[in-house]
Design a protein around this motif. Structure first.
Motif, short mmCIF file in Angstrom:
data_model
loop_
_atom_site.label_atom_id
_atom_site.label_comp_id
_atom_site.label_asym_id
_atom_site.label_seq_id
_atom_site.Cartn_x
_atom_site.Cartn_y
_atom_site.Cartn_z
N GLU A 89 0.83 -1.20 0.00
CA GLU A 89 0.00 0.00 0.00
C GLU A 89 0.87 1.25 0.00
OE1 GLU A 89 -3.27 0.24 2.73
OE2 GLU A 89 -3.44 -1.95 2.82
N LYS A 90 0.35 2.28 -0.65
CA LYS A 90 1.02 3.57 -0.65
C LYS A 90 0.59 4.33 0.60
CE LYS A 90 1.85 7.72 -3.36
NZ LYS A 90 1.68 8.36 -4.66
N ALA A 91 1.56 4.74 1.39
CA ALA A 91 1.26 5.50 2.61
C ALA A 91 2.53 6.14 3.14
CB ALA A 91 0.65 4.59 3.68
N ASP A 92 2.35 7.15 3.96
CA ASP A 92 3.43 7.83 4.64
C ASP A 92 3.70 7.12 5.97
OD1 ASP A 92 4.56 9.95 6.56
OD2 ASP A 92 4.66 10.98 4.63
N ALA A 93 4.94 7.04 6.37
CA ALA A 93 5.30 6.38 7.63
C ALA A 93 4.64 7.04 8.84
CB ALA A 93 6.82 6.39 7.80
N ALA A 94 4.30 8.30 8.72
CA ALA A 94 3.66 9.02 9.83
C ALA A 94 2.14 8.95 9.78
CB ALA A 94 4.11 10.47 9.84
N GLU A 95 1.59 8.29 8.75
CA GLU A 95 0.13 8.17 8.60
C GLU A 95 -0.20 6.81 8.00
OE1 GLU A 95 -1.67 11.51 6.60
OE2 GLU A 95 -0.16 12.86 7.41
N ALA A 121 7.06 9.26 12.76
CA ALA A 121 6.93 7.90 12.22
C ALA A 121 6.99 6.87 13.34
CB ALA A 121 8.03 7.64 11.19
N LEU A 122 7.87 7.07 14.30
CA LEU A 122 7.97 6.14 15.43
C LEU A 122 6.72 6.21 16.31
CD1 LEU A 122 9.76 3.98 16.61
CD2 LEU A 122 10.88 5.73 17.97
N THR A 123 6.17 7.40 16.48
CA THR A 123 4.92 7.56 17.22
C THR A 123 3.81 6.79 16.51
OG1 THR A 123 5.61 9.70 18.07
CG2 THR A 123 3.25 9.25 18.08
N GLU A 124 3.80 6.86 15.19
CA GLU A 124 2.80 6.11 14.41
C GLU A 124 3.01 4.61 14.55
OE1 GLU A 124 -0.48 5.92 11.53
OE2 GLU A 124 0.11 7.00 13.32
N ALA A 125 4.26 4.18 14.57
CA ALA A 125 4.54 2.76 14.79
C ALA A 125 3.98 2.32 16.14
CB ALA A 125 6.05 2.50 14.73
N HIS A 126 4.16 3.14 17.14
CA HIS A 126 3.64 2.85 18.48
C HIS A 126 2.12 2.71 18.44
CE1 HIS A 126 2.43 3.95 22.64
NE2 HIS A 126 3.46 3.18 22.95
N ARG A 127 1.45 3.57 17.69
CA ARG A 127 -0.01 3.53 17.59
C ARG A 127 -0.51 2.22 16.99
NH1 ARG A 127 -3.89 3.88 13.97
NH2 ARG A 127 -2.50 4.35 12.23
N VAL A 128 0.15 1.74 15.93
CA VAL A 128 -0.37 0.57 15.22
C VAL A 128 0.06 -0.76 15.82
CG1 VAL A 128 -0.58 1.87 13.06
CG2 VAL A 128 1.46 0.45 13.45
N LEU A 129 1.10 -0.74 16.66
CA LEU A 129 1.60 -1.99 17.25
C LEU A 129 0.78 -2.44 18.45
CD1 LEU A 129 5.43 -1.51 17.07
CD2 LEU A 129 4.18 -3.47 16.20
N VAL A 145 16.02 9.34 16.32
CA VAL A 145 14.68 9.10 16.83
C VAL A 145 14.71 9.19 18.35
CG1 VAL A 145 12.76 7.48 16.89
CG2 VAL A 145 14.25 7.56 14.89
N LYS A 146 14.00 10.13 18.90
CA LYS A 146 13.94 10.28 20.35
C LYS A 146 12.92 9.29 20.90
CE LYS A 146 16.76 13.67 20.11
NZ LYS A 146 18.11 13.26 19.97
N SER A 147 13.25 8.65 22.00
CA SER A 147 12.37 7.65 22.61
C SER A 147 11.31 8.33 23.45
CB SER A 147 13.20 6.69 23.45
OG SER A 147 12.38 5.70 24.00
#
Length: 184
Positions: A89-95, A121-129, A145-147
């Motif tokens: 899928e086409k998408a942005d790492a932050a969305e 992008a890392l915040t988005e990863a956190h959301r989907v995981l 990338v700040k934790s």
């Protein structure tokens, strides 16, 4: 991915990626990144910046439900043609076009340094995981990338002999990996 770099010739980039993907060190690094995800069979794993899709196909071959995400429509067309049994899928790492807590693993290979806002992008990863899900970043300078999203780093290292052409490199962006785990 809101990248800062764009390839002037996508076909030349794909040809170069194909050569690099076939190096023994590159194959070992992909295998190690999938292993580090520690996901059960059938788990949904997202590969952000999937390019031509080889890692997504390898995950599918091993029994995971891989989803490749990229912003480059040309790369996605190639990935869909090469691996028609896989999802891209086409998408942005932050969305990401995914529900909250819908994936068990998140993988990104040599892409975070090109993302305009890696923290988003890392915040988005956190959301989907899912809680306890893992993020594996490969070839990144994770100091970018700040934790700030409540993750903890559980490992980092290098794959021996994974420099270009299988020649070991003491400090190789090609061989570095980071694994992070979300709190439950």
């Amino acid at each position: 991915m809101s990248t800062t770099n764009t390839a002037p010739d996508p076909e030349a980039l794909v040809a170069l990626l194909d050569v690099i993907d076939n190096y023994p060190g590159a194959a070992a690094l992909r295998a190690r990144s999938i292993e580090l995800l520690a996901a059960p069979p059938g788990a949904v794993i997202v590969d952000v910046g999937c390019g031509a899709g080889r890692a997504v196909a390898e995950m599918a071959e091993q029994g995971w439900d891989g989803l490749g995400i990229d912003l480059d429509e040309h790369m996605l067309t190639i990935a869909r043609r090469r691996w028609p049994h896989c999802r891209f899928e086409k998408a942005d790492a932050a969305e990401l076009p995914l529900a909250d807590h819908s994936v068990q693993g998140y993988r990104a290979e040599k892409v975070f340094h090109d993302i305009a806002d890696p923290t988003a992008a890392l915040t988005e990863a956190h959301r989907v995981l899912t809680p306890g899900g893992r993020i594996v970043l490969i070839g990144q300078d994770c100091s970018l990338v700040k934790s700030s999203v409540g993750i903890r780093f559980v490992g980092r290292g290098q794959v021996a002999g994974s420099g270009l052409g299988g020649v070991p490199r003491a400090s190789s962006v090609e061989s570095a990996w980071w694994c992070v785990e979300l709190p439950c």
